[in-house]
Design a protein around this motif. Structure first.
Motif, PDB file in Angstrom:
ATOM      1  N   SER A   3       0.840  -1.190   0.000  1.00  0.00           N
ATOM      2  CA  SER A   3       0.000   0.000   0.000  1.00  0.00           C
ATOM      3  C   SER A   3       0.874   1.238   0.000  1.00  0.00           C
ATOM      4  N   TYR A  62      -7.049  -1.472   6.931  1.00  0.00           N
ATOM      5  CA  TYR A  62      -6.731  -1.725   5.524  1.00  0.00           C
ATOM      6  C   TYR A  62      -7.994  -1.922   4.708  1.00  0.00           C
ATOM      7  N   PHE A  63      -8.826  -2.876   5.145  1.00  0.00           N
ATOM      8  CA  PHE A  63      -9.956  -3.232   4.276  1.00  0.00           C
ATOM      9  C   PHE A  63     -11.153  -2.310   4.417  1.00  0.00           C
ATOM     10  N   SER A  65     -10.929   0.887   4.987  1.00  0.00           N
ATOM     11  CA  SER A  65     -10.540   2.097   4.250  1.00  0.00           C
ATOM     12  C   SER A  65     -10.676   1.883   2.751  1.00  0.00           C
ATOM     13  N   TYR A  66     -10.359   0.680   2.300  1.00  0.00           N
ATOM     14  CA  TYR A  66     -10.483   0.362   0.867  1.00  0.00           C
ATOM     15  C   TYR A  66     -11.937   0.491   0.409  1.00  0.00           C
ATOM     16  N   THR A  69     -13.229   4.165   0.597  1.00  0.00           N
ATOM     17  CA  THR A  69     -12.709   4.983  -0.506  1.00  0.00           C
ATOM     18  C   THR A  69     -13.420   4.663  -1.811  1.00  0.00           C
ATOM     19  N   LYS A  70     -13.607   3.388  -2.093  1.00  0.00           N
ATOM     20  CA  LYS A  70     -14.278   2.973  -3.328  1.00  0.00           C
ATOM     21  C   LYS A  70     -15.722   3.438  -3.357  1.00  0.00           C
ATOM     22  N   SER A  91     -16.950  -3.415  -5.535  1.00  0.00           N
ATOM     23  CA  SER A  91     -15.752  -3.140  -4.729  1.00  0.00           C
ATOM     24  C   SER A  91     -15.860  -3.794  -3.353  1.00  0.00           C
ATOM     25  N   VAL A  95     -13.108  -6.918  -1.844  1.00  0.00           N
ATOM     26  CA  VAL A  95     -12.273  -6.808  -0.643  1.00  0.00           C
ATOM     27  C   VAL A  95     -12.039  -8.174   0.001  1.00  0.00           C
ATOM     28  N   LEU A  98      -8.967  -9.409  -1.954  1.00  0.00           N
ATOM     29  CA  LEU A  98      -7.780  -8.570  -1.768  1.00  0.00           C
ATOM     30  C   LEU A  98      -7.230  -8.653  -0.346  1.00  0.00           C
ATOM     31  N   TYR A  99      -8.134  -8.688   0.630  1.00  0.00           N
ATOM     32  CA  TYR A  99      -7.713  -8.639   2.033  1.00  0.00           C
ATOM     33  C   TYR A  99      -8.237  -9.835   2.835  1.00  0.00           C
TER      34      TYR A  99
END
Length: 217
Positions: A3, A62-63, A65-66, A69-70, A91, A95, A98-99
């Motif tokens: 990141s 991490y996740f 916030s992802y 934001t999306k 999105s 996640v 991704l996470y």
């Protein structure tokens, strides 16, 4: 996963702690063990994290916030609520791929977080929930979504449906995360959209896209 703004050492500490927490649980792992396994020093650890509690918080951050934001990008970049919802769902589902380690560890160990970190997490989750609610409300007001649907119940149903993915999703399963995302979009939008909107020229292309993807499997 790399990141922006993360040093290699910080990233390594996080990845090492994820592996150790998954194997032994949060309380079964000490800072000394994280330091040893990541090949750093206590000074290196405390340069990036004030405590093991903060480390657990960052794993969650991490996740959340992802997806936050999306969701914010979806509401600012798209005009139509239907398109905003489509992007938010895709999105959100992504996640869990991704996470995946971050999410697994967090749900197993989140009870150990101290109150200030719990509050910070609640604030971000509330912001995300409010975005979903606002898109549903906007969709109803613009005649895209069914007016008889209660906003809060509908929003919580969507969040609950997608959030449960972490319980069963496997990277080596029969569907990719993208295919799962398109299935969710179809399920949710088919329930949200008015009959008129289902045949609207603006909506048909991406509804058809999801249907074609499913039909080809």
């Amino acid at each position: 996963m790399r990141s922006d703004g993360l040093t290699e050492l910080k990233e390594k500490i996080i990845e090492t702690s994820l592996n150790l927490f998954e194997q032994h649980g949060y309380h079964g792992v000490s800072v000394n063990e994280i330091v040893k396994e990541s090949g750093t020093s206590k000074g290196g650890f405390y340069h990036h994290f004030s405590s093991k509690d903060e480390l657990l918080f960052v794993i969650h951050d991490y996740f959340i916030s992802y997806v936050l934001t999306k969701a914010q990008e979806a509401t600012s970049e798209s005009i139509h609520p239907s398109e905003k919802m489509q992007k938010i769902i895709l999105s959100f589902v992504k996640v869990f791929d991704l996470y995946k380690p971050h999410i697994s560890v967090f749900y197993q160990e989140s009870i150990y977080l101290k109150p200030p970190y719990v509050e910070a997490i609640k604030n971000k989750r509330h912001k995300y929930k409010e975005i979903v609610f606002s898109v549903i409300q906007e969709g109803i007001e613009k005649g895209e979504f069914r007016s008889e649907l209660p906003v809060e119940i509908t929003g919580m149903s969507i969040l609950g449906l997608v959030n449960w993915t972490y319980k069963w999703y496997k990277r080596d399963g029969g569907k990719t995360i993208e295919e799962i995302g398109h299935i969710y979009v179809d399920l949710i939008l088919q329930g949200l959209l008015t009959e008129k909107m289902k045949s609207d020229a603006r909506i048909q292309p991406f509804l058809l896209k999801h249907q074609i993807m499913m039909d080809n499997k």
